[in-house]
Design an enzyme around this catalytic site. Structure first.
Site, PDB file in Angstrom:
ATOM      1  N   ASP A  10      -4.517   1.970  -0.924  1.00  0.00           N
ATOM      2  CA  ASP A  10      -5.752   1.623  -1.934  1.00  0.00           C
ATOM      3  C   ASP A  10      -6.410   0.664  -1.264  1.00  0.00           C
ATOM      4  O   ASP A  10      -6.445   0.062  -0.065  1.00  0.00           O
ATOM      5  CB  ASP A  10      -5.057   1.365  -3.166  1.00  0.00           C
ATOM      6  N   CYS A  67      -0.671  -0.758  -0.667  1.00  0.00           N
ATOM      7  CA  CYS A  67      -1.354  -1.149  -1.573  1.00  0.00           C
ATOM      8  C   CYS A  67      -1.264  -2.757  -1.602  1.00  0.00           C
ATOM      9  O   CYS A  67      -0.641  -3.329  -0.778  1.00  0.00           O
ATOM     10  CB  CYS A  67      -0.975  -0.853  -2.934  1.00  0.00           C
ATOM     11  N   THR A  69       0.661  -4.906  -3.485  1.00  0.00           N
ATOM     12  CA  THR A  69       2.053  -5.233  -3.421  1.00  0.00           C
ATOM     13  C   THR A  69       2.980  -4.285  -2.820  1.00  0.00           C
ATOM     14  O   THR A  69       4.041  -4.458  -2.476  1.00  0.00           O
ATOM     15  CB  THR A  69       2.554  -5.370  -5.042  1.00  0.00           C
ATOM     16  N   HIS A 100      20.368   4.413   5.917  1.00  0.00           N
ATOM     17  CA  HIS A 100      21.099   4.559   4.811  1.00  0.00           C
ATOM     18  C   HIS A 100      20.309   5.403   3.858  1.00  0.00           C
ATOM     19  O   HIS A 100      21.112   6.407   2.930  1.00  0.00           O
ATOM     20  CB  HIS A 100      21.562   3.342   4.078  1.00  0.00           C
ATOM     21  N   HIS A 135      26.152   8.712   3.925  1.00  0.00           N
ATOM     22  CA  HIS A 135      24.834   8.353   3.336  1.00  0.00           C
ATOM     23  C   HIS A 135      24.177  10.069   3.014  1.00  0.00           C
ATOM     24  O   HIS A 135      23.391  10.031   2.120  1.00  0.00           O
ATOM     25  CB  HIS A 135      23.832   7.676   4.446  1.00  0.00           C
TER      26      HIS A 135
HETATM   27  C1  RB5 Z   1      -4.881  -3.392  -6.964  1.00  0.00           C
HETATM   28  O1  RB5 Z   1      -5.671  -4.317  -7.383  1.00  0.00           O
HETATM   29  C2  RB5 Z   1      -3.440  -3.433  -7.094  1.00  0.00           C
HETATM   30  O2  RB5 Z   1      -2.851  -3.512  -8.418  1.00  0.00           O
HETATM   31  C3  RB5 Z   1      -2.695  -2.400  -6.137  1.00  0.00           C
HETATM   32  O3  RB5 Z   1      -3.114  -2.635  -4.673  1.00  0.00           O
HETATM   33  C4  RB5 Z   1      -1.018  -2.632  -6.329  1.00  0.00           C
HETATM   34  O4  RB5 Z   1      -0.565  -3.786  -5.745  1.00  0.00           O
HETATM   35  C5  RB5 Z   1      -0.450  -1.888  -7.148  1.00  0.00           C
HETATM   36  O5  RB5 Z   1       0.862  -2.026  -7.288  1.00  0.00           O
END
Ligand code: RB5
Length: 143
Positions: A10, A67, A69, A100, A135
Site C-alpha cells: 500500500d 504496508c 506495519t 517451520h 513441521h
Molecule cells: C495505512 O495508513 C496503514 O494503516 C497501513 O499501511 C497498515 O499499517 C495497516 O495495517
C-alpha cells in the site's frame, strides 16, 4: 525453473517496495510488481488480494507484501486458505517462518523496520528452505 515472486504494497510500503524489488531480482527471482505505484492513499486488502490471487492461480509461487506495519496486509493475505503469510521484523523470524511454517508470503512493516533489516528479512526468507518432517504435519493440519 525460475521462481516467480508477486510483490505488492500500500502507500505505507510503496517506497520500501521500490527499494526491495532490485534485491529480489538480484537473488535470481522473476518479480511481478502488482502495485501500488505511488504514495497516494490506497486500501491494503486490495493489494494483499492481488498477491494471494497470483499465488493461488499459479502465476507466482511466493509473495512479498508491505504496508505501514505489515499487520493489515498480512491479516488480509491470510484470508486466502492457500496463503501462509508471515510478518517478520528480523531475520530470525523470517528464517523460522520458512523452516517451520513453510510461509509462502513475507510481510514487512515499512514504518517499523529500517531498510537494512528489511533486506535481511527478504534475503533470509527467500533463500531458506522448509524443513518438512514434523513441521509438514502441522502445516497440513492448518488446511
Ligand atoms: C495505512 O495508513 C496503514 O494503516 C497501513 O499501511 C497498515 O499499517 C495497516 O495495517
Amino acid at each position: 525453473m525460475t521462481e516467480t515472486v508477486a510483490v505488492a504494497a500500500d502507500h505505507g510500503g510503496y517506497e520500501m517496495k521500490c527499494a526491495l524489488l532490485p534485491e529480489l531480482r538480484a537473488l535470481g527471482f522473476a518479480v511481478i510488481d502488482l502495485g501500488t505505484n505511488s504514495t497516494d492513499s490506497v486500501d491494503y486488502p486490495s493489494f494483499a488480494k492481488l498477491v494471494s490471487d497470483a499465488i493461488e492461480s499459479g502465476t507466482a509461487q511466493r509473495g512479498l507484501l508491505l504496508c505501514g506495519t505489515g499487520i493489515g496486509i498480512s491479516i488480509a493475505a491470510n484470508r486466502n486458505a492457500k496463503i501462509r503469510c508471515a510478518l517478520a521484523h528480523d531475520a530470525t523470524t523470517a528464517r523460522l517462518a520458512r523452516q517451520h511454517n513453510d510461509a509462502n508470503v513475507l510481510a514487512l512493516g515499512a514504518r517499523v523496520i529500517g531498510l537494512e533489516i528489511a533486506k535481511d528479512c527478504l534475503k533470509t526468507f527467500f533463500t531458506t528452505e522448509f524443513e518438512g518432517g514434523r513441521h509438514a504435519r502441522r502445516v497440513a493440519l492448518m488446511s
